[in-house]
Design an enzyme around this catalytic site. Structure first.
Site, PDB file in Angstrom:
ATOM      1  CB  CYS A   1      -4.226  -1.791   4.595  1.00 36.76           C
ATOM      2  SG  CYS A   1      -3.100  -1.974   6.001  1.00 36.76           S
TER       3      CYS A   1
ATOM      4  CE  LYS B   1      -7.040   1.596   3.940  1.00 36.42           C
ATOM      5  NZ  LYS B   1      -5.772   1.949   4.601  1.00 36.42           N
TER       6      LYS B   1
ATOM      7  CD  GLU C   1      -2.547   1.088   2.797  1.00 37.38           C
ATOM      8  OE1 GLU C   1      -2.132   0.357   3.724  1.00 37.38           O
ATOM      9  OE2 GLU C   1      -3.550   1.814   2.906  1.00 37.38           O
TER      10      GLU C   1
HETATM   11  N1  LIG Z   1      -2.808   1.199   6.555  1.00 36.26           N
HETATM   12  C1  LIG Z   1      -3.790   0.605   7.224  1.00 36.26           C
HETATM   13  O1  LIG Z   1      -4.926   0.568   6.801  1.00 36.26           O
HETATM   14  C2  LIG Z   1      -3.391  -0.030   8.535  1.00 36.26           C
HETATM   15  C3  LIG Z   1      -4.497  -0.876   9.135  1.00 36.26           C
HETATM   16  C4  LIG Z   1      -4.092  -1.421  10.472  1.00 36.26           C
HETATM   17  O2  LIG Z   1      -2.963  -1.303  10.883  1.00 36.26           O
HETATM   18  C5  LIG Z   1      -5.109  -2.113  11.280  1.00 36.26           C
HETATM   19  O3  LIG Z   1      -4.763  -2.525  12.404  1.00 36.26           O
HETATM   20  O4  LIG Z   1      -6.260  -2.245  10.838  1.00 36.26           O
END
Ligand SMILES: NC(=O)CCC(=O)C(=O)O
Length: 265
Positions: A151, A117, A48
């Site tokens: 993510c 996202k 990402e």
């Molecule tokens: N960059 C992200 O979206 C991190 C997401 C994350 O760390 C989580 O615990 O959920």
């Protein structure tokens, strides 16, 4: 013709925060390494926000305008090497807004899909600087249906279920997922694979930005929940081969999709 096997290469790279020049240069080196291997990949995936990292206070000046630079590099690369590319995600600027977007290219270099996202991660201030996307990320490569999430999206099982119901057999997940939540990362990815009986291909970055440490552990998980490959905490290419016929085998062994009771929940 629909392909039955895919060789995957996950570029588990370090990202220099706020330095797109360095990140583009490093990505190009890793891309060359990925295709120079004797097992040439069918699909390459990266993490990402690999172009800027979370340099959110400068993201409006650093983001890739209309994703043009990203598209130039990745379209040219995928065409030259005849490889599919799930281009991690980049900070891209459209109008006055910055998004966190995956650009995907097929073997001919055509941009087949993009996905911004949907769920912005407050713990990393994304909602203060970024706009969220407003549609799910489904795509087809080599005749195989797949889905894309980024993510934090993996904490929302409804999204992967929607993609699975739409026909996705593989879920691609670029990430910048930091310590101390390795346990969440591994468990959530495995759950998404098992509950949807699909492959999960998740590429996380490594390295340190400020006080935040990213642990890597990129993963390829099969529809039965077996881990086919997992990175450690170092910059490297994680490779795996997947057999798409296993999706149907697992779905007929435990017919979760037939046994759902959506009228009740
Ligand atoms: N960059 C992200 O979206 C991190 C997401 C994350 O760390 C989580 O615990 O959920």
């Amino acid at each position: 013709m629909t392909q039955k096997q895919w060789k995957l290469a996950l570029l588990q790279m370090d990202v220099s925060i706020g330095e797109p020049e360095r990140n583009f240069a490093r990505l190009e080196e890793l891309l060359e390494e990925a295709v120079s291997h004797e097992e040439k990949p069918d699909v390459i995936v990266f993490p990402e926000m690999w172009n800027t990292g979370y340099a959110l206070d400068r993201i409006h000046e650093l983001a890739d305008r209309e994703g043009e630079r990203t598209e130039r590099l990745l379209s040219g690369f995928s065409r030259k090497h005849g490889v599919n590319v799930i281009g991690g995600s980049v900070a891209d600027k459209r109008g006055d807004d910055v998004y966190n977007t995956i650009y995907a290219f097929d073997r001919s270099g055509s941009r087949t899909a993009d996905y911004s996202k949907i769920h912005l991660f407050r713990l990393m201030d994304e909602e203060k600087y970024l706009q969220s996307g407003d549609r799910v990320g489904a795509l087809e490569l080599d005749g195989i249906q797949a889905g894309m999430m980024i993510c934090y999206d993996i904490r929302f099982p409804e999204l992967s279920r929607k993609l699975a119901l739409g026909g996705s057999q593989v879920l691609f997940v670029p990430a910048e997922w930091p310590n101390p939540r390795l346990h969440h990362w591994r468990t959530l990815l495995m759950a998404r694979a098992i509950e949807n009986q699909m492959y999960v291909v998740a590429c996380n970055r490594v390295g340190v930005s400020g006080t935040t440490e990213f642990f890597g552990h990129s993963m390829v998980i099969d529809p039965w929940g077996e881990v086919l490959a997992e990175g450690d905490g170092t910059e490297r290419i994680v490779r795996a081969s997947i057999d798409l016929e296993l999706v149907e085998q697992v779905r007929s062994k435990i017919p979760v999709f037939e046994d759902r009771r959506p009228a009740l929940y």
